[in-house]
Scaffold this motif. Sequence first.
Motif, short mmCIF file in Angstrom:
data_model
loop_
_atom_site.label_atom_id
_atom_site.label_comp_id
_atom_site.label_asym_id
_atom_site.label_seq_id
_atom_site.Cartn_x
_atom_site.Cartn_y
_atom_site.Cartn_z
N GLU A 174 0.82 -1.21 0.00
CA GLU A 174 0.00 0.00 0.00
C GLU A 174 0.85 1.26 0.00
OE1 GLU A 174 -3.21 1.85 3.10
OE2 GLU A 174 -3.38 -0.29 2.65
N HIS A 175 2.03 1.16 0.59
CA HIS A 175 2.88 2.35 0.74
C HIS A 175 3.92 2.48 -0.38
CE1 HIS A 175 4.62 5.61 3.12
NE2 HIS A 175 5.83 5.12 2.85
N ILE A 220 9.25 -2.68 -5.93
CA ILE A 220 9.29 -3.97 -5.21
C ILE A 220 8.05 -4.81 -5.49
CG2 ILE A 220 10.79 -3.18 -3.34
CD1 ILE A 220 8.31 -2.56 -1.71
N THR A 221 7.37 -4.52 -6.58
CA THR A 221 6.13 -5.26 -6.89
C THR A 221 6.39 -6.75 -7.05
OG1 THR A 221 5.21 -3.31 -8.00
CG2 THR A 221 4.21 -5.45 -8.50
N GLU A 222 7.44 -7.10 -7.80
CA GLU A 222 7.74 -8.52 -8.04
C GLU A 222 8.04 -9.24 -6.73
OE1 GLU A 222 10.72 -9.18 -10.93
OE2 GLU A 222 9.75 -7.97 -12.49
N GLU A 223 8.80 -8.60 -5.87
CA GLU A 223 9.15 -9.22 -4.60
C GLU A 223 7.92 -9.44 -3.73
OE1 GLU A 223 10.77 -6.73 -5.97
OE2 GLU A 223 12.72 -7.67 -6.39
N GLY A 263 14.27 -4.94 1.32
CA GLY A 263 15.03 -4.06 2.20
C GLY A 263 16.11 -3.30 1.46
N SER A 264 16.77 -3.94 0.50
CA SER A 264 17.83 -3.27 -0.25
C SER A 264 17.28 -2.20 -1.20
CB SER A 264 18.63 -4.29 -1.06
OG SER A 264 17.83 -4.90 -2.07
N LYS A 265 16.02 -2.37 -1.63
CA LYS A 265 15.40 -1.40 -2.54
C LYS A 265 14.67 -0.29 -1.79
CE LYS A 265 14.63 -4.40 -6.56
NZ LYS A 265 13.61 -4.92 -7.50
N ALA A 266 14.35 -0.55 -0.54
CA ALA A 266 13.54 0.41 0.21
C ALA A 266 14.28 1.73 0.40
CB ALA A 266 13.16 -0.17 1.56
N MET A 267 13.66 2.81 -0.06
CA MET A 267 14.24 4.15 0.09
C MET A 267 13.36 5.02 0.98
SD MET A 267 17.01 3.96 -1.58
CE MET A 267 17.78 2.93 -2.84
N ASP A 268 12.64 4.35 1.88
CA ASP A 268 11.66 5.06 2.70
C ASP A 268 11.70 4.47 4.11
OD1 ASP A 268 8.91 6.75 2.65
OD2 ASP A 268 8.61 4.88 3.76
N ILE A 269 11.62 5.31 5.11
CA ILE A 269 11.73 4.86 6.49
C ILE A 269 10.59 3.93 6.88
CG2 ILE A 269 10.54 6.89 7.38
CD1 ILE A 269 13.39 4.90 9.08
N THR A 270 9.40 4.21 6.33
CA THR A 270 8.25 3.36 6.64
C THR A 270 8.46 1.95 6.10
OG1 THR A 270 6.77 5.27 6.58
CG2 THR A 270 5.76 3.09 6.40
N LEU A 271 8.93 1.86 4.85
CA LEU A 271 9.20 0.54 4.26
C LEU A 271 10.29 -0.18 5.05
CD1 LEU A 271 9.16 1.23 0.39
CD2 LEU A 271 7.37 0.23 1.82
#
Length: 293
Positions: A174-175, A220-223, A263-271
């Motif tokens: 969602e985020h 990160i849709t595929e993951e 986690g490696s793709k996350a560029m957001d603190i919430t993610l």
Amino acid sequence: MNSMTGFGRATLLVDGLQCTIEIKSVNSRFLDLNIRSPKQVNSVEHIIRKCIQKTLHRGKVDIYVTLQDVGDRTKTFLINSALKTQIQELLVAEKFYATPQDAPLSAVMSISNDWVQVKDDEITEESLTTLITETTTNALEALIKMRQAEGIHIQQDLLQRLSKMSAIIDDINEHKTAAIVAYKENLRTKMMEFVENLNITVNEDRLLQEVAIMADKTDITEEIVRFRSHVVQLTNTLKKDEPIGRKLDFIIQEMNREVNTIGSKAMDITLTDHVVQLKCELEKVREQVQNIE
């Protein structure tokens, strides 16, 4: 599904011989059997091993076998005639009696009763086989009941954790769009500042295209799709009535791989926070799975 932890005990009486077998099992990657038994059981120990190998598939299994004579078995009396005669001759030599035949048995036994030996009749191979087979079977049934009960508790715990992980991955999904948009805007701003500092002119459309390409690499849709698929696989596997421990190990490894990629793709603190929560839950699941047959 069954746990690998359990305990079973059984006692059986055949032909005056009582057998007690205790079976204890704990976690192990493979089936590891350790049998401790008296030497009388050596000839039929393979029966115990075969019964367990037919029933159990994983676990470190310790088996303790005890045999006890309860006193109801047929006895055989062995007379050492030479020793008896020797004692009678001793009594004659000491002038207690005139001839060996005059010395009564009570007098002979007052000197020593070693000349009379009482021996239990040996249990037949058939009776011993029956005794060991039935006792092992009963002990295994008790062990399996405990492993099944423990397995139910583990299954319930794992299903709850899978539900929690599904909720977390839904929040991530969602985020993700907002996170990508924020990342694009932040990246575009920084690149524009960098260009202005260099005092050069660039094609803004080209710049935006590069920003879009870099932002797409954080998608990160595929993951998320693969992780959800693994959750379904894990849930379905937990409901199977067969050894599933190794398969669960593999699925969890795949789930952990997807989480690491997110986690490696996350560029957001919430993610990032959600990824940490997923990893914590996965570690708890992995620990529980180590106890599943």
